[in-house]
Design a protein around this motif. Structure first.
Motif, PDB file in Angstrom:
ATOM      1  N   ALA A   1       0.840  -1.202   0.000  1.00  0.00           N
ATOM      2  CA  ALA A   1       0.000   0.000   0.000  1.00  0.00           C
ATOM      3  C   ALA A   1       0.872   1.247   0.000  1.00  0.00           C
ATOM      4  O   ALA A   1       0.552   2.244  -0.630  1.00  0.00           O
ATOM      5  N   GLN A   2       1.997   1.178   0.706  1.00  0.00           N
ATOM      6  CA  GLN A   2       2.931   2.298   0.766  1.00  0.00           C
ATOM      7  C   GLN A   2       4.327   1.734   0.999  1.00  0.00           C
ATOM      8  O   GLN A   2       4.519   0.892   1.873  1.00  0.00           O
ATOM      9  N   LEU A   3       5.289   2.189   0.204  1.00  0.00           N
ATOM     10  CA  LEU A   3       6.660   1.722   0.386  1.00  0.00           C
ATOM     11  C   LEU A   3       7.311   2.469   1.540  1.00  0.00           C
ATOM     12  O   LEU A   3       7.153   3.676   1.687  1.00  0.00           O
ATOM     13  N   ASN A   4       8.050   1.742   2.330  1.00  0.00           N
ATOM     14  CA  ASN A   4       8.822   2.335   3.409  1.00  0.00           C
ATOM     15  C   ASN A   4      10.171   2.746   2.822  1.00  0.00           C
ATOM     16  O   ASN A   4      10.962   1.891   2.432  1.00  0.00           O
ATOM     17  N   PRO A   5      10.468   4.050   2.749  1.00  0.00           N
ATOM     18  CA  PRO A   5      11.720   4.480   2.125  1.00  0.00           C
ATOM     19  C   PRO A   5      12.963   3.948   2.821  1.00  0.00           C
ATOM     20  O   PRO A   5      14.017   3.817   2.205  1.00  0.00           O
ATOM     21  N   LYS A   6      12.850   3.587   4.080  1.00  0.00           N
ATOM     22  CA  LYS A   6      14.000   3.053   4.802  1.00  0.00           C
ATOM     23  C   LYS A   6      14.370   1.648   4.344  1.00  0.00           C
ATOM     24  O   LYS A   6      15.493   1.209   4.549  1.00  0.00           O
ATOM     25  N   LYS A   7      13.428   0.945   3.723  1.00  0.00           N
ATOM     26  CA  LYS A   7      13.708  -0.420   3.257  1.00  0.00           C
ATOM     27  C   LYS A   7      14.399  -0.437   1.895  1.00  0.00           C
ATOM     28  O   LYS A   7      14.858  -1.480   1.446  1.00  0.00           O
ATOM     29  N   LYS A   8      14.417   0.700   1.205  1.00  0.00           N
ATOM     30  CA  LYS A   8      15.092   0.829  -0.092  1.00  0.00           C
ATOM     31  C   LYS A   8      14.661  -0.260  -1.079  1.00  0.00           C
ATOM     32  O   LYS A   8      15.482  -0.932  -1.696  1.00  0.00           O
ATOM     33  N   VAL A   9      13.348  -0.435  -1.217  1.00  0.00           N
ATOM     34  CA  VAL A   9      12.803  -1.466  -2.099  1.00  0.00           C
ATOM     35  C   VAL A   9      13.228  -1.231  -3.537  1.00  0.00           C
ATOM     36  O   VAL A   9      13.715  -2.143  -4.206  1.00  0.00           O
ATOM     37  N   TRP A  10      13.036  -0.015  -4.044  1.00  0.00           N
ATOM     38  CA  TRP A  10      13.399   0.271  -5.439  1.00  0.00           C
ATOM     39  C   TRP A  10      14.886   0.033  -5.666  1.00  0.00           C
ATOM     40  O   TRP A  10      15.279  -0.592  -6.655  1.00  0.00           O
ATOM     41  N   GLU A  11      15.724   0.495  -4.767  1.00  0.00           N
ATOM     42  CA  GLU A  11      17.166   0.333  -4.920  1.00  0.00           C
ATOM     43  C   GLU A  11      17.578  -1.143  -4.929  1.00  0.00           C
ATOM     44  O   GLU A  11      18.553  -1.516  -5.567  1.00  0.00           O
ATOM     45  N   THR A  12      16.809  -1.981  -4.237  1.00  0.00           N
ATOM     46  CA  THR A  12      17.090  -3.417  -4.206  1.00  0.00           C
ATOM     47  C   THR A  12      16.673  -4.102  -5.503  1.00  0.00           C
ATOM     48  O   THR A  12      17.381  -4.969  -6.016  1.00  0.00           O
ATOM     49  N   LEU A  13      15.523  -3.698  -6.051  1.00  0.00           N
ATOM     50  CA  LEU A  13      14.979  -4.361  -7.236  1.00  0.00           C
ATOM     51  C   LEU A  13      15.524  -3.819  -8.559  1.00  0.00           C
ATOM     52  O   LEU A  13      15.628  -4.554  -9.535  1.00  0.00           O
ATOM     53  N   ALA A  14      15.844  -2.544  -8.605  1.00  0.00           N
ATOM     54  CA  ALA A  14      16.235  -1.886  -9.861  1.00  0.00           C
ATOM     55  C   ALA A  14      17.377  -2.575 -10.622  1.00  0.00           C
ATOM     56  O   ALA A  14      17.312  -2.663 -11.852  1.00  0.00           O
ATOM     57  N   PRO A  15      18.411  -3.086  -9.960  1.00  0.00           N
ATOM     58  CA  PRO A  15      19.493  -3.718 -10.730  1.00  0.00           C
ATOM     59  C   PRO A  15      19.046  -4.945 -11.544  1.00  0.00           C
ATOM     60  O   PRO A  15      19.726  -5.338 -12.496  1.00  0.00           O
ATOM     61  N   ASP A  16      17.909  -5.541 -11.193  1.00  0.00           N
ATOM     62  CA  ASP A  16      17.420  -6.723 -11.907  1.00  0.00           C
ATOM     63  C   ASP A  16      16.447  -6.382 -13.032  1.00  0.00           C
ATOM     64  O   ASP A  16      15.894  -7.284 -13.664  1.00  0.00           O
ATOM     65  N   LEU A  17      16.219  -5.094 -13.291  1.00  0.00           N
ATOM     66  CA  LEU A  17      15.350  -4.659 -14.393  1.00  0.00           C
ATOM     67  C   LEU A  17      16.214  -4.343 -15.602  1.00  0.00           C
ATOM     68  O   LEU A  17      17.105  -3.494 -15.540  1.00  0.00           O
ATOM     69  N   LYS A  18      15.938  -5.042 -16.714  1.00  0.00           N
ATOM     70  CA  LYS A  18      16.753  -4.870 -17.926  1.00  0.00           C
ATOM     71  C   LYS A  18      15.895  -5.031 -19.164  1.00  0.00           C
ATOM     72  O   LYS A  18      14.792  -5.579 -19.112  1.00  0.00           O
ATOM     73  N   VAL A  19      16.415  -4.576 -20.287  1.00  0.00           N
ATOM     74  CA  VAL A  19      15.812  -4.831 -21.598  1.00  0.00           C
ATOM     75  C   VAL A  19      16.703  -5.874 -22.267  1.00  0.00           C
ATOM     76  O   VAL A  19      17.920  -5.687 -22.379  1.00  0.00           O
ATOM     77  N   ASN A  20      16.115  -6.986 -22.694  1.00  0.00           N
ATOM     78  CA  ASN A  20      16.922  -8.058 -23.277  1.00  0.00           C
ATOM     79  C   ASN A  20      17.292  -7.768 -24.735  1.00  0.00           C
ATOM     80  O   ASN A  20      16.937  -6.714 -25.284  1.00  0.00           O
ATOM     81  N   LYS A  21      17.982  -8.708 -25.361  1.00  0.00           N
ATOM     82  CA  LYS A  21      18.438  -8.519 -26.746  1.00  0.00           C
ATOM     83  C   LYS A  21      17.289  -8.429 -27.737  1.00  0.00           C
ATOM     84  O   LYS A  21      17.437  -7.904 -28.828  1.00  0.00           O
TER      85      LYS A  21
END
Length: 92
Positions: free
Chosen positions: A42-62
């Motif tokens: 419902a609401q992200l806790n900024p202290k948990k750094k959810v986006w920063e944890t998940l972002a490295p695994d988001l990519k565009v493939n070949k």
């Protein structure tokens, strides 16, 4: 700060490209990844750094398909998210 949406872009140091959504998509459609089902917080806790944890695994493939941990990002019943020209790059 109220945030009600996110724009995902394929990105290189030289170029940034907003990802394409499938035909028939509308504002508010949920982007999902079949390999990782679940409900959004419902609401992200900024202290948990959810986006920063998940972002490295988001990519565009070949094939220019947006992915999370190698699985396509999609809008259920409409199709996958894609990049127009960029491939093999990160999503930001």
């Amino acid at each position: 700060i109220l945030s009600e949406a996110m724009i995902m872009c394929a990105s290189t140091p030289e170029k940034v490209e907003i990802l394409n959504v499938p035909a028939g998509s509308v504002i508010g459609d949920r982007v999902t990844c079949k390999a990782y089902p679940g409900n959004p917080d419902a609401q992200l806790n900024p202290k948990k750094k959810v986006w920063e944890t998940l972002a490295p695994d988001l990519k565009v493939n070949k094939e220019k398909v947006a992915e999370f941990r190698g699985e396509p990002l999609q809008i259920e019943g409409k199709g996958v998210l894609t990049s127009t020209t960029l491939s093999g790059v990160k999503i930001k």
